[in-house]
Design an enzyme around this catalytic site. Structure first.
Site, PDB file in Angstrom:
ATOM      1  N   ASP A 127       0.822  -1.217   0.000  1.00  0.00           N
ATOM      2  CA  ASP A 127       0.000   0.000   0.000  1.00  0.00           C
ATOM      3  C   ASP A 127       0.855   1.266   0.000  1.00  0.00           C
ATOM      4  O   ASP A 127       0.430   2.313   0.484  1.00  0.00           O
ATOM      5  CB  ASP A 127      -0.949   0.023   1.213  1.00  0.00           C
ATOM      6  CG  ASP A 127      -1.808  -1.218   1.295  1.00  0.00           C
ATOM      7  OD1 ASP A 127      -2.474  -1.528   0.297  1.00  0.00           O
ATOM      8  OD2 ASP A 127      -1.806  -1.880   2.353  1.00  0.00           O
ATOM      9  N   LYS A 145       2.459   2.039  -5.235  1.00  0.00           N
ATOM     10  CA  LYS A 145       3.152   1.489  -6.408  1.00  0.00           C
ATOM     11  C   LYS A 145       2.420   1.838  -7.699  1.00  0.00           C
ATOM     12  O   LYS A 145       3.043   2.032  -8.736  1.00  0.00           O
ATOM     13  CB  LYS A 145       3.293  -0.026  -6.260  1.00  0.00           C
ATOM     14  CG  LYS A 145       4.170  -0.444  -5.083  1.00  0.00           C
ATOM     15  CD  LYS A 145       4.292  -1.959  -4.968  1.00  0.00           C
ATOM     16  CE  LYS A 145       3.025  -2.643  -4.547  1.00  0.00           C
ATOM     17  NZ  LYS A 145       2.610  -2.298  -3.159  1.00  0.00           N
ATOM     18  N   GLY A 192      -3.673  -4.500  -4.588  1.00  0.00           N
ATOM     19  CA  GLY A 192      -4.521  -3.368  -4.932  1.00  0.00           C
ATOM     20  C   GLY A 192      -3.706  -2.131  -5.221  1.00  0.00           C
ATOM     21  O   GLY A 192      -2.849  -1.747  -4.426  1.00  0.00           O
ATOM     22  N   HIS A 193      -3.921  -1.543  -6.379  1.00  0.00           N
ATOM     23  CA  HIS A 193      -3.248  -0.300  -6.738  1.00  0.00           C
ATOM     24  C   HIS A 193      -4.303   0.759  -7.040  1.00  0.00           C
ATOM     25  O   HIS A 193      -5.282   0.487  -7.733  1.00  0.00           O
ATOM     26  CB  HIS A 193      -2.370  -0.471  -7.982  1.00  0.00           C
ATOM     27  CG  HIS A 193      -1.256  -1.460  -7.801  1.00  0.00           C
ATOM     28  ND1 HIS A 193      -0.463  -1.488  -6.686  1.00  0.00           N
ATOM     29  CD2 HIS A 193      -0.810  -2.455  -8.603  1.00  0.00           C
ATOM     30  CE1 HIS A 193       0.440  -2.454  -6.815  1.00  0.00           C
ATOM     31  NE2 HIS A 193       0.236  -3.059  -7.964  1.00  0.00           N
ATOM     32  N   GLN A 196       2.022  -6.548  -3.423  1.00  0.00           N
ATOM     33  CA  GLN A 196       2.433  -6.678  -2.027  1.00  0.00           C
ATOM     34  C   GLN A 196       3.753  -5.914  -1.806  1.00  0.00           C
ATOM     35  O   GLN A 196       3.913  -4.845  -2.360  1.00  0.00           O
ATOM     36  CB  GLN A 196       2.525  -8.148  -1.613  1.00  0.00           C
ATOM     37  CG  GLN A 196       1.177  -8.838  -1.466  1.00  0.00           C
ATOM     38  CD  GLN A 196       0.675  -9.411  -2.770  1.00  0.00           C
ATOM     39  OE1 GLN A 196       1.401  -9.958  -3.577  1.00  0.00           O
ATOM     40  NE2 GLN A 196      -0.618  -9.274  -2.994  1.00  0.00           N
TER      41      GLN A 196
END
Length: 427
Positions: free
Chosen positions: A13, A16, A42-43, A225
């Protein structure tokens, strides 16, 4: 042209997606590649004020002209893949140019079932998984009973593999967890239903990427991650099931290490973590609540509130070392404008001893207490800054101090969620 790796240098988080999107728009990026993890990632990307979230797809799916690749190291839920694609299509995003490795492993519905019941069974010893089947899918891969994307195009092989995988799983479900057995036919039927839509996307992505590099094209490998969640190098057992460090890119994409030119670690100006596990700088006071609130610290994929703490230079140095970082991209510096004094963890105290490198054992890390240095805050909104000289002097001092203690030069600084809200420090 280069091969560039962008990865998380903390517990995930870090932003990225912003770094990847920025690179894909400032440089000519031909391919954006996911090499590990599944739809537990999740991006968040903000383009012209509009927010997009990617989970299984590389964030490069939003970059016109770039080919997005889901490589062999990823575990793929076909249901999650098409749900995400359909969501982007509904918003007018062009998604036709997506490639999926034939060797990527499949997350089937029974993987998510096993994930959830196992986590509940662990009780207070829960790992903090997303419950989406990533761990069980990787376990099947290592146990050599996994299903690959290519198997969806051969019903006989698919049925044999599902039957073998469920032979053990169903004993576990019925005799240990007191659950119903999963029917082989139902799983086979579901997975076959995705085959024809998948078929045009599937190829030998290792060959594709190596040919692209041979032709002088630029390939951006996008991490999921982060370093501290790596199954070998993270805070085991509170980790993910793959290798999101730089070395995992080569395995997860089928490219050799001599191909990699830049390794960029994305790191927040403070620290966050989702799920269980040790976190030396975690805050349980008003500062922690304020970081959560101002930073919007809610997981993109999980919806869980992120645990928050101050910047940890020990973690940063460790990430620089195990990844061979060539540079860092510092995000969310703007969030710290509300503090008069900003602590930075420069070392740990463990059993009365000062430790400046990552502790060797899990026990030592659990006992680590942060040793802080304090920096003066700048007390102003920096979201409009576009050059390093635009930043207030105290913000410049903070960035320079982090660079000196983190093991890699800071390439750029995020001062807001937007693509354009970036300060280049070392161009």
């Amino acid at each position: 042209m280069p091969a560039i790796v962008v990865l998380g240098a903390q517990w995930g988080d870090e932003g990225k997606g912003k770094a990847t999107d920025l690179l894909a728009t400032t440089d000519r990026i031909d391919f954006v590649v996911r090499t590990s993890g599944g739809h537990n990632a999740g991006h968040t990307i903000v383009i012209d004020g509009e927010k997009y979230a990617t989970h299984l797809l590389p964030s490069g799916i939003l970059t016109p002209g770039a080919t997005s690749v889901i490589a062999n190291g990823v575990v793929v839920s076909p249901e999650a893949l098409f749900r995400e694609l359909d969501g982007l299509i509904a918003r007018g995003v062009e998604v036709a140019d997506l490639k999926v490795s034939a060797n990527a492993h499949v997350i089937a519905s029974y993987h998510a079932t096993i994930d959830k019941v196992t986590e509940r069974f662990l009780g207070k010893n829960q790992i903090g998984t997303t419950g989406r089947g990533i761990g069980p899918a990787y376990a099947d891969k290592i146990n050599r009973v996994g299903v690959r994307i290519a198997d969806l195009f051969d019903e006989k092989i698919l049925r044999e593999k599902i039957d073998a995988a469920l032979d053990v799983r169903n004993h576990l479900l019925t005799k240990v967890y007191n659950r119903r057995a999963i029917e082989v036919d139902a799983v086979v039927e579901e997975l076959l239903s995705y085959a024809e839509r998948l078929r045009p996307m599937v190829c030998d992505t290792s060959l594709l990427l190596n040919q692209a590099l041979d032709a002088g094209q630029t390939v951006l490998f996008e991490g999921a991650q982060a370093t501290m969640l790596d199954v070998d190098h993270g805070t085991y057992p509170f980790v993910t099931s793959s290798n999101p460090v730089a070395g995992g890119v080569c395995v997860g994409a089928g490219v050799g290490p001599t191909r990699i030119d830049r390794v960029i670690g994305v790191i927040k100006a403070y620290t966050t973590r989702v799920g269980s596990g040790p976190f030396p700088t975690e805050l349980f006071d008003e500062d922690g609540i304020q970081l959560q609130t101002l930073g919007g610290e809610i997981g993109v994929s999980t919806g869980r509130t992120r645990r928050c703490g101050w910047y940890d230079a020990v973690v940063a140095r460790y990430a620089s070392r195990v990844n061979g970082l060539t540079e860092l991209f510092l995000t969310k510096l703007d969030i710290l404008g509300a503090w008069e004094r900003i602590p930075v963890c420069v070392a740990y105290e463990i059993d009365g001893q000062r430790v400046e490198e990552m502790p060797m054992t899990q026990t030592e890390f659990h006992h680590a207490k942060p040793v802080y240095e304090f920096f003066d805050g700048w007390g102003s909104d920096i979201s409009g800054c576009r050059s390093f000289d635009d930043l207030p002097k105290n913000a410049q001092v903070y960035v320079q101090a982090l660079e000196e203690m983190s093991g890699a030069k800071i390439w750029g600084v995020g001062v807001g969620p937007g693509r354009e809200q970036t300060v280049v420090v070392h161009g």
